[in-house]
Design a protein around this motif. Structure first.
Motif, PDB file in Angstrom:
ATOM      1  N   VAL A 107       0.836  -1.200   0.000  1.00  0.00           N
ATOM      2  CA  VAL A 107       0.000   0.000   0.000  1.00  0.00           C
ATOM      3  C   VAL A 107       0.872   1.252   0.000  1.00  0.00           C
ATOM      4  CG1 VAL A 107      -1.658   1.333   1.358  1.00  0.00           C
ATOM      5  CG2 VAL A 107      -1.987  -1.117   1.075  1.00  0.00           C
ATOM      6  N   LEU A 108       1.914   1.270   0.823  1.00  0.00           N
ATOM      7  CA  LEU A 108       2.824   2.416   0.871  1.00  0.00           C
ATOM      8  C   LEU A 108       3.497   2.629  -0.477  1.00  0.00           C
ATOM      9  CD1 LEU A 108       4.346   4.627   2.470  1.00  0.00           C
ATOM     10  CD2 LEU A 108       6.037   2.866   3.024  1.00  0.00           C
ATOM     11  N   TYR A 109       3.952   1.549  -1.085  1.00  0.00           N
ATOM     12  CA  TYR A 109       4.596   1.647  -2.392  1.00  0.00           C
ATOM     13  C   TYR A 109       3.611   2.181  -3.432  1.00  0.00           C
ATOM     14  CZ  TYR A 109       7.246   0.322  -6.496  1.00  0.00           C
ATOM     15  OH  TYR A 109       7.920   0.350  -7.691  1.00  0.00           O
ATOM     16  N   GLY A 110       2.370   1.702  -3.391  1.00  0.00           N
ATOM     17  CA  GLY A 110       1.360   2.202  -4.314  1.00  0.00           C
ATOM     18  C   GLY A 110       1.080   3.676  -4.125  1.00  0.00           C
ATOM     19  N   LEU A 111       1.025   4.117  -2.874  1.00  0.00           N
ATOM     20  CA  LEU A 111       0.811   5.545  -2.610  1.00  0.00           C
ATOM     21  C   LEU A 111       1.981   6.389  -3.107  1.00  0.00           C
ATOM     22  CD1 LEU A 111      -0.781   5.393   0.947  1.00  0.00           C
ATOM     23  CD2 LEU A 111      -1.902   6.052  -1.196  1.00  0.00           C
ATOM     24  N   LEU A 112       3.199   5.875  -2.928  1.00  0.00           N
ATOM     25  CA  LEU A 112       4.361   6.598  -3.445  1.00  0.00           C
ATOM     26  C   LEU A 112       4.315   6.692  -4.961  1.00  0.00           C
ATOM     27  CD1 LEU A 112       7.241   5.229  -1.185  1.00  0.00           C
ATOM     28  CD2 LEU A 112       6.259   7.525  -1.165  1.00  0.00           C
ATOM     29  N   LEU A 113       3.879   5.644  -5.622  1.00  0.00           N
ATOM     30  CA  LEU A 113       3.763   5.687  -7.078  1.00  0.00           C
ATOM     31  C   LEU A 113       2.688   6.665  -7.527  1.00  0.00           C
ATOM     32  CD1 LEU A 113       4.100   1.988  -8.266  1.00  0.00           C
ATOM     33  CD2 LEU A 113       5.543   3.890  -8.901  1.00  0.00           C
ATOM     34  N   VAL A 114       1.527   6.607  -6.906  1.00  0.00           N
ATOM     35  CA  VAL A 114       0.416   7.464  -7.323  1.00  0.00           C
ATOM     36  C   VAL A 114       0.755   8.934  -7.112  1.00  0.00           C
ATOM     37  CG1 VAL A 114      -1.959   8.112  -6.752  1.00  0.00           C
ATOM     38  CG2 VAL A 114      -1.368   5.723  -7.054  1.00  0.00           C
ATOM     39  N   THR A 115       1.335   9.258  -5.971  1.00  0.00           N
ATOM     40  CA  THR A 115       1.620  10.662  -5.677  1.00  0.00           C
ATOM     41  C   THR A 115       2.857  11.182  -6.395  1.00  0.00           C
ATOM     42  OG1 THR A 115       2.895  10.065  -3.723  1.00  0.00           O
ATOM     43  CG2 THR A 115       0.544  10.552  -3.414  1.00  0.00           C
ATOM     44  N   GLY A 116       3.761  10.290  -6.779  1.00  0.00           N
ATOM     45  CA  GLY A 116       4.979  10.726  -7.455  1.00  0.00           C
ATOM     46  C   GLY A 116       6.071  11.175  -6.506  1.00  0.00           C
ATOM     47  N   ILE A 117       5.864  10.992  -5.208  1.00  0.00           N
ATOM     48  CA  ILE A 117       6.873  11.358  -4.216  1.00  0.00           C
ATOM     49  C   ILE A 117       8.039  10.390  -4.362  1.00  0.00           C
ATOM     50  CG2 ILE A 117       7.379  11.540  -1.753  1.00  0.00           C
ATOM     51  CD1 ILE A 117       4.403  12.130  -1.346  1.00  0.00           C
ATOM     52  N   ALA A 118       9.211  10.912  -4.382  1.00  0.00           N
ATOM     53  CA  ALA A 118      10.435  10.110  -4.453  1.00  0.00           C
ATOM     54  C   ALA A 118      10.385   9.135  -5.624  1.00  0.00           C
ATOM     55  CB  ALA A 118      10.671   9.382  -3.134  1.00  0.00           C
ATOM     56  N   ARG A 119      10.108   9.687  -6.813  1.00  0.00           N
ATOM     57  CA  ARG A 119       9.969   8.852  -7.998  1.00  0.00           C
ATOM     58  C   ARG A 119      11.210   8.017  -8.279  1.00  0.00           C
ATOM     59  NH1 ARG A 119       8.162  12.201 -12.964  1.00  0.00           N
ATOM     60  NH2 ARG A 119       8.230  13.847 -11.458  1.00  0.00           N
ATOM     61  N   HIS A 120      12.373   8.601  -8.106  1.00  0.00           N
ATOM     62  CA  HIS A 120      13.605   7.869  -8.405  1.00  0.00           C
ATOM     63  C   HIS A 120      13.838   6.749  -7.395  1.00  0.00           C
ATOM     64  CE1 HIS A 120      14.518  10.637 -11.593  1.00  0.00           C
ATOM     65  NE2 HIS A 120      14.388  11.664 -10.759  1.00  0.00           N
ATOM     66  N   ALA A 121      13.568   7.016  -6.142  1.00  0.00           N
ATOM     67  CA  ALA A 121      13.727   5.973  -5.125  1.00  0.00           C
ATOM     68  C   ALA A 121      12.723   4.852  -5.346  1.00  0.00           C
ATOM     69  CB  ALA A 121      13.555   6.567  -3.727  1.00  0.00           C
ATOM     70  N   VAL A 122      11.518   5.202  -5.749  1.00  0.00           N
ATOM     71  CA  VAL A 122      10.503   4.191  -6.020  1.00  0.00           C
ATOM     72  C   VAL A 122      10.914   3.348  -7.222  1.00  0.00           C
ATOM     73  CG1 VAL A 122       8.111   3.877  -6.761  1.00  0.00           C
ATOM     74  CG2 VAL A 122       8.647   5.481  -4.944  1.00  0.00           C
ATOM     75  N   ALA A 123      11.502   3.983  -8.236  1.00  0.00           N
ATOM     76  CA  ALA A 123      11.950   3.234  -9.406  1.00  0.00           C
ATOM     77  C   ALA A 123      13.061   2.256  -9.040  1.00  0.00           C
ATOM     78  CB  ALA A 123      12.427   4.190 -10.491  1.00  0.00           C
ATOM     79  N   VAL A 124      13.974   2.666  -8.183  1.00  0.00           N
ATOM     80  CA  VAL A 124      15.043   1.772  -7.750  1.00  0.00           C
ATOM     81  C   VAL A 124      14.480   0.616  -6.935  1.00  0.00           C
ATOM     82  CG1 VAL A 124      17.094   1.612  -6.277  1.00  0.00           C
ATOM     83  CG2 VAL A 124      16.850   3.513  -7.856  1.00  0.00           C
ATOM     84  N   LEU A 125      13.550   0.912  -6.031  1.00  0.00           N
ATOM     85  CA  LEU A 125      12.920  -0.155  -5.247  1.00  0.00           C
ATOM     86  C   LEU A 125      12.166  -1.130  -6.148  1.00  0.00           C
ATOM     87  CD1 LEU A 125      11.594   1.820  -2.156  1.00  0.00           C
ATOM     88  CD2 LEU A 125      13.489   0.198  -2.223  1.00  0.00           C
ATOM     89  N   ALA A 126      11.481  -0.607  -7.151  1.00  0.00           N
ATOM     90  CA  ALA A 126      10.755  -1.481  -8.081  1.00  0.00           C
ATOM     91  C   ALA A 126      11.725  -2.353  -8.858  1.00  0.00           C
ATOM     92  CB  ALA A 126       9.907  -0.643  -9.031  1.00  0.00           C
ATOM     93  N   ARG A 127      12.840  -1.792  -9.277  1.00  0.00           N
ATOM     94  CA  ARG A 127      13.844  -2.577 -10.005  1.00  0.00           C
ATOM     95  C   ARG A 127      14.414  -3.671  -9.111  1.00  0.00           C
ATOM     96  NH1 ARG A 127      18.479   0.749 -10.853  1.00  0.00           N
ATOM     97  NH2 ARG A 127      19.448  -0.508  -9.264  1.00  0.00           N
ATOM     98  N   TRP A 128      14.684  -3.357  -7.849  1.00  0.00           N
ATOM     99  CA  TRP A 128      15.204  -4.360  -6.915  1.00  0.00           C
ATOM    100  C   TRP A 128      14.162  -5.448  -6.674  1.00  0.00           C
ATOM    101  CZ3 TRP A 128      17.488  -0.711  -2.652  1.00  0.00           C
ATOM    102  CH2 TRP A 128      18.676  -0.148  -3.113  1.00  0.00           C
ATOM    103  N   TRP A 129      12.910  -5.045  -6.485  1.00  0.00           N
ATOM    104  CA  TRP A 129      11.846  -6.013  -6.250  1.00  0.00           C
ATOM    105  C   TRP A 129      11.699  -6.943  -7.445  1.00  0.00           C
ATOM    106  CZ3 TRP A 129       7.066  -6.388  -8.812  1.00  0.00           C
ATOM    107  CH2 TRP A 129       6.177  -7.294  -8.245  1.00  0.00           C
ATOM    108  N   LEU A 130      11.678  -6.374  -8.657  1.00  0.00           N
ATOM    109  CA  LEU A 130      11.536  -7.183  -9.860  1.00  0.00           C
ATOM    110  C   LEU A 130      12.734  -8.110 -10.036  1.00  0.00           C
ATOM    111  CD1 LEU A 130       9.547  -7.579 -12.163  1.00  0.00           C
ATOM    112  CD2 LEU A 130      10.867  -5.923 -13.475  1.00  0.00           C
ATOM    113  N   GLY A 131      13.930  -7.613  -9.747  1.00  0.00           N
ATOM    114  CA  GLY A 131      15.116  -8.463  -9.808  1.00  0.00           C
ATOM    115  C   GLY A 131      15.019  -9.627  -8.846  1.00  0.00           C
ATOM    116  N   CYS A 132      14.583  -9.371  -7.624  1.00  0.00           N
ATOM    117  CA  CYS A 132      14.420 -10.451  -6.637  1.00  0.00           C
ATOM    118  C   CYS A 132      13.360 -11.446  -7.072  1.00  0.00           C
ATOM    119  CB  CYS A 132      14.074  -9.867  -5.265  1.00  0.00           C
ATOM    120  SG  CYS A 132      15.426  -8.999  -4.480  1.00  0.00           S
ATOM    121  N   VAL A 133      12.272 -10.969  -7.662  1.00  0.00           N
ATOM    122  CA  VAL A 133      11.217 -11.863  -8.137  1.00  0.00           C
ATOM    123  C   VAL A 133      11.762 -12.796  -9.212  1.00  0.00           C
ATOM    124  CG1 VAL A 133       9.069 -11.938  -9.476  1.00  0.00           C
ATOM    125  CG2 VAL A 133       9.259 -10.429  -7.512  1.00  0.00           C
ATOM    126  N   PHE A 134      12.515 -12.254 -10.168  1.00  0.00           N
ATOM    127  CA  PHE A 134      13.046 -13.109 -11.229  1.00  0.00           C
ATOM    128  C   PHE A 134      14.127 -14.053 -10.718  1.00  0.00           C
ATOM    129  CE2 PHE A 134      10.884 -10.305 -14.207  1.00  0.00           C
ATOM    130  CZ  PHE A 134      10.390 -11.259 -15.088  1.00  0.00           C
TER     131      PHE A 134
END
Length: 187
Positions: free
Chosen positions: A70-97
Motif C-alpha cells: 500500500v505504501l509503495y502504491g501511494l508513493l507511485l500514485v503521488t509521485g513522491i520520491a519517484r527515483h527511489a521508487v523506481a530503484v525499489l521497483a527494479r530491486w523487487w523485480l530483480g528479486c522476483v526473477f
C-alpha cells in the motif's frame, strides 16, 4: 522576444508514463488492501506457497508485506520520491526473477520441463531440453542484472522478450484449447 514555458503541455510519453504510474500504483494499493482484508488467507499463502514454516516469521511477513504494498502504491500514485521508487521497483523485480528462476531450476527441473512441453511451442526434444535448462538460469541472470543496476534496459528488454511469447501462448491455451488433465510424459 518573450517566451513562457508551457508547463501544462506534456509530451505523449510523459502522459503514458504518468498513466502507467497511476495504474501500477492503484494496483499495488488494491493488492495490499485486499491482502489486509483477507489476512488469514494471505497468511496461509505465505506458509504454504512461500514455504515459511516459522509461525512468527510468517505472521510478520503476512502483517507487514500488505502495508508495504500500500505504501509503495501511494508513493507511485503521488509521485513522491519517484527515483527511489523506481530503484525499489527494479530491486523487487530483480528479486522476483531470481526467486522464480531458482524455483524453476533447482528443486525439480523436470516439472518445469513438463510445463514447457505443455505450451506446445517446440516439438523437438533437443530444443525443449535447451529451453527447460537455460530459461530459468537466464531469468536468474537478468534478475541479478536488475538487482545490481547493470544493463538495466537490456535485462528488462530480454525479460519482456521472454514473457510476451509465453503470455501469448498461455492466453491461446486458455481461450482456444480444451483443458488437459495431468502432465504429459517428458521424452
Amino acid at each position: 522576444m518573450k517566451t513562457t514555458p508551457s508547463t501544462w503541455k506534456r509530451r505523449p510519453l510523459d502522459i503514458v508514463a504518468l498513466v502507467a504510474r497511476w495504474l501500477l500504483g492503484g494496483l499495488f494499493i488494491y493488492l495490499g488492501v485486499s491482502k489486509v482484508r483477507h489476512g488469514a488467507e494471505f497468511l496461509g499463502f505465505v506458509q504454504q506457497q512461500l514455504s515459511v514454516t516459522n509461525p512468527s516469521l510468517s505472521s510478520l511477513i503476512a502483517t507487514t508485506a500488505p502495508w508495504l504494498e500500500v505504501l509503495y502504491g501511494l508513493l507511485l500514485v503521488t509521485g513522491i520520491a519517484r527515483h527511489a521508487v523506481a530503484v525499489l521497483a527494479r530491486w523487487w523485480l530483480g528479486c522476483v526473477f531470481i526467486y522464480m528462476g531458482l524455483h524453476k531450476a533447482l528443486p525439480h527441473p523436470k516439472y518445469f520441463l513438463e510445463l514447457v512441453q505443455q505450451y506446445d511451442m517446440v516439438s523437438s526434444p533437443f530444443l525443449l531440453n535447451c529451453i527447460g535448462a537455460a530459461l530459468p538460469w537466464f531469468e536468474v541472470y537478468c534478475g541479478v542484472l536488475l538487482l545490481c543496476g547493470v544493463a538495466v534496459r537490456g535485462a528488462a528488454l530480454n525479460l519482456i522478450a521472454m514473457l510476451v511469447p509465453f503470455t501469448l501462448v498461455v492466453f491461446k491455451r486458455l481461450w482456444l484449447l480444451p483443458p488437459r488433465r495431468g502432465f504429459p510424459s517428458v521424452q
